[in-house]
Design a protein around this motif. Structure first.
Motif, PDB file in Angstrom:
ATOM      1  N   HIS A 175       7.027 -10.434  -0.906  1.00  0.00           N
ATOM      2  CA  HIS A 175       5.715 -10.796  -0.366  1.00  0.00           C
ATOM      3  C   HIS A 175       4.707  -9.914  -1.092  1.00  0.00           C
ATOM      4  CE1 HIS A 175       7.700 -12.850   2.968  1.00  0.00           C
ATOM      5  NE2 HIS A 175       8.477 -11.786   3.057  1.00  0.00           N
ATOM      6  N   GLY A 176       3.859 -10.509  -1.881  1.00  0.00           N
ATOM      7  CA  GLY A 176       2.897  -9.714  -2.635  1.00  0.00           C
ATOM      8  C   GLY A 176       3.560  -8.849  -3.689  1.00  0.00           C
ATOM      9  N   GLY A 177       4.659  -9.306  -4.252  1.00  0.00           N
ATOM     10  CA  GLY A 177       5.310  -8.575  -5.327  1.00  0.00           C
ATOM     11  C   GLY A 177       6.387  -7.603  -4.901  1.00  0.00           C
ATOM     12  N   ILE A 178       6.572  -7.383  -3.615  1.00  0.00           N
ATOM     13  CA  ILE A 178       7.595  -6.445  -3.150  1.00  0.00           C
ATOM     14  C   ILE A 178       8.204  -6.970  -1.855  1.00  0.00           C
ATOM     15  CG2 ILE A 178       6.043  -4.987  -1.791  1.00  0.00           C
ATOM     16  CD1 ILE A 178       7.663  -2.578  -3.024  1.00  0.00           C
ATOM     17  N   SER A 179       9.484  -6.717  -1.679  1.00  0.00           N
ATOM     18  CA  SER A 179      10.147  -7.141  -0.445  1.00  0.00           C
ATOM     19  C   SER A 179      10.101  -6.000   0.558  1.00  0.00           C
ATOM     20  CB  SER A 179      11.592  -7.545  -0.717  1.00  0.00           C
ATOM     21  OG  SER A 179      12.363  -6.415  -1.061  1.00  0.00           O
ATOM     22  N   ILE A 180      10.150  -6.354   1.818  1.00  0.00           N
ATOM     23  CA  ILE A 180      10.112  -5.322   2.854  1.00  0.00           C
ATOM     24  C   ILE A 180      11.366  -4.459   2.814  1.00  0.00           C
ATOM     25  CG2 ILE A 180      11.013  -6.761   4.717  1.00  0.00           C
ATOM     26  CD1 ILE A 180       8.998  -5.277   6.566  1.00  0.00           C
ATOM     27  N   ILE A 181      12.487  -5.026   2.395  1.00  0.00           N
ATOM     28  CA  ILE A 181      13.711  -4.229   2.305  1.00  0.00           C
ATOM     29  C   ILE A 181      13.553  -3.118   1.269  1.00  0.00           C
ATOM     30  CG2 ILE A 181      14.987  -5.610   0.613  1.00  0.00           C
ATOM     31  CD1 ILE A 181      16.523  -4.168   3.789  1.00  0.00           C
ATOM     32  N   GLN A 196      -0.659  -1.021   3.917  1.00  0.00           N
ATOM     33  CA  GLN A 196      -1.078  -1.799   5.076  1.00  0.00           C
ATOM     34  C   GLN A 196      -0.106  -2.960   5.253  1.00  0.00           C
ATOM     35  OE1 GLN A 196      -3.643  -1.090   7.195  1.00  0.00           O
ATOM     36  NE2 GLN A 196      -3.835   0.788   6.033  1.00  0.00           N
ATOM     37  N   PRO A 197       0.667  -2.962   6.332  1.00  0.00           N
ATOM     38  CA  PRO A 197       1.593  -4.084   6.523  1.00  0.00           C
ATOM     39  C   PRO A 197       0.847  -5.392   6.748  1.00  0.00           C
ATOM     40  CG  PRO A 197       1.543  -2.676   8.462  1.00  0.00           C
ATOM     41  CD  PRO A 197       0.699  -2.012   7.422  1.00  0.00           C
ATOM     42  N   ILE A 198       1.444  -6.469   6.309  1.00  0.00           N
ATOM     43  CA  ILE A 198       0.865  -7.797   6.460  1.00  0.00           C
ATOM     44  C   ILE A 198       1.664  -8.530   7.525  1.00  0.00           C
ATOM     45  CG2 ILE A 198       0.367  -9.981   5.292  1.00  0.00           C
ATOM     46  CD1 ILE A 198       0.464  -8.277   2.639  1.00  0.00           C
ATOM     47  N   VAL A 199       1.002  -8.914   8.615  1.00  0.00           N
ATOM     48  CA  VAL A 199       1.679  -9.618   9.698  1.00  0.00           C
ATOM     49  C   VAL A 199       2.209 -10.936   9.148  1.00  0.00           C
ATOM     50  CG1 VAL A 199       1.416 -10.703  11.956  1.00  0.00           C
ATOM     51  CG2 VAL A 199       0.269  -8.530  11.483  1.00  0.00           C
ATOM     52  N   SER A 224      10.968  -4.866  15.593  1.00  0.00           N
ATOM     53  CA  SER A 224      10.310  -6.138  15.869  1.00  0.00           C
ATOM     54  C   SER A 224       9.385  -6.498  14.717  1.00  0.00           C
ATOM     55  CB  SER A 224       9.512  -6.048  17.175  1.00  0.00           C
ATOM     56  OG  SER A 224       8.907  -7.284  17.479  1.00  0.00           O
ATOM     57  N   TRP A 225       9.243  -7.810  14.488  1.00  0.00           N
ATOM     58  CA  TRP A 225       8.373  -8.318  13.432  1.00  0.00           C
ATOM     59  C   TRP A 225       7.950  -9.737  13.784  1.00  0.00           C
ATOM     60  CZ3 TRP A 225      13.568  -7.791  13.171  1.00  0.00           C
ATOM     61  CH2 TRP A 225      14.330  -8.909  12.831  1.00  0.00           C
TER      62      TRP A 225
END
Length: 163
Positions: free
Chosen positions: A79-85, A98-101, A55-56
């Motif tokens: 996002h912020g220079g890097i992708s979550i993948i 620290q994840p960013i909602v 979930s996200w």
């Protein structure tokens, strides 16, 4: 006779194992010190499936069924220079991550568990919460999740207000 019972049992178990997660919504209204209204919404995702659910939150997309483009954009856009993948599929070392909602937040809900979003002062949050079974998510993103350090590891999150 025994074959029929086994086949019927297999069909019933297959249906039970392929159910979708359920989401419950509770809404509370309070008044603050200055008599202003405060809304608290709880979204509880119960994993009633036999597989992991992810979930996200994505503030820039609508969680309509079949919105694969929004899902790919969330996972692949930086996002912020890097992708979550990249965080999820590379074996990189994450220090003080620290994840960013709304950008890099992702949580894993094992079968039988639940995850709660507690939203304060936003009554229209429903369509920003995404959740998918692992098999469906992997079909869309095309990569297995190997780095669990990038996942949010609590069973709830409080979000003060969404943008």
């Amino acid at each position: 006779m025994n074959k029929r019972i086994i086949i019927l049992f297999s069909i019933v178990m297959g249906q039970l194992c392929t159910t979708d997660p359920t989401i419950l919504r509770r809404e509370y209204e309070y008044y603050g010190r200055d008599s202003s209204r405060v809304w608290i919404n709880e979204y509880i995702i119960e994993n009633t499936t036999s597989e992991v659910v992810y979930s996200w939150v994505d503030y820039n997309a609508d969680n309509k069924i079949g919105n694969t483009l929004a899902i790919k954009r969330y996972f692949y856009n930086p996002h912020g220079g890097i992708s979550i993948i990249t965080l999820l599929t590379d074996s990189i070392i994450i220090n003080d991550y620290q994840p960013i909602v709304g950008a890099t937040f992702l949580t894993k809900i094992p079968p039988g568990d639940a995850f709660t979003y507690i939203i304060i002062n936003n009554k229209t949050f429903d369509n920003h919460i995404f959740y998918l079974k692992e098999s469906a998510l992997l079909d869309i993103i095309g990569s297995p999740i190997i780095n669990n350090d990038a996942l949010f590891d609590k069973n709830y999150i409080v979000i003060p207000e969404s943008p």
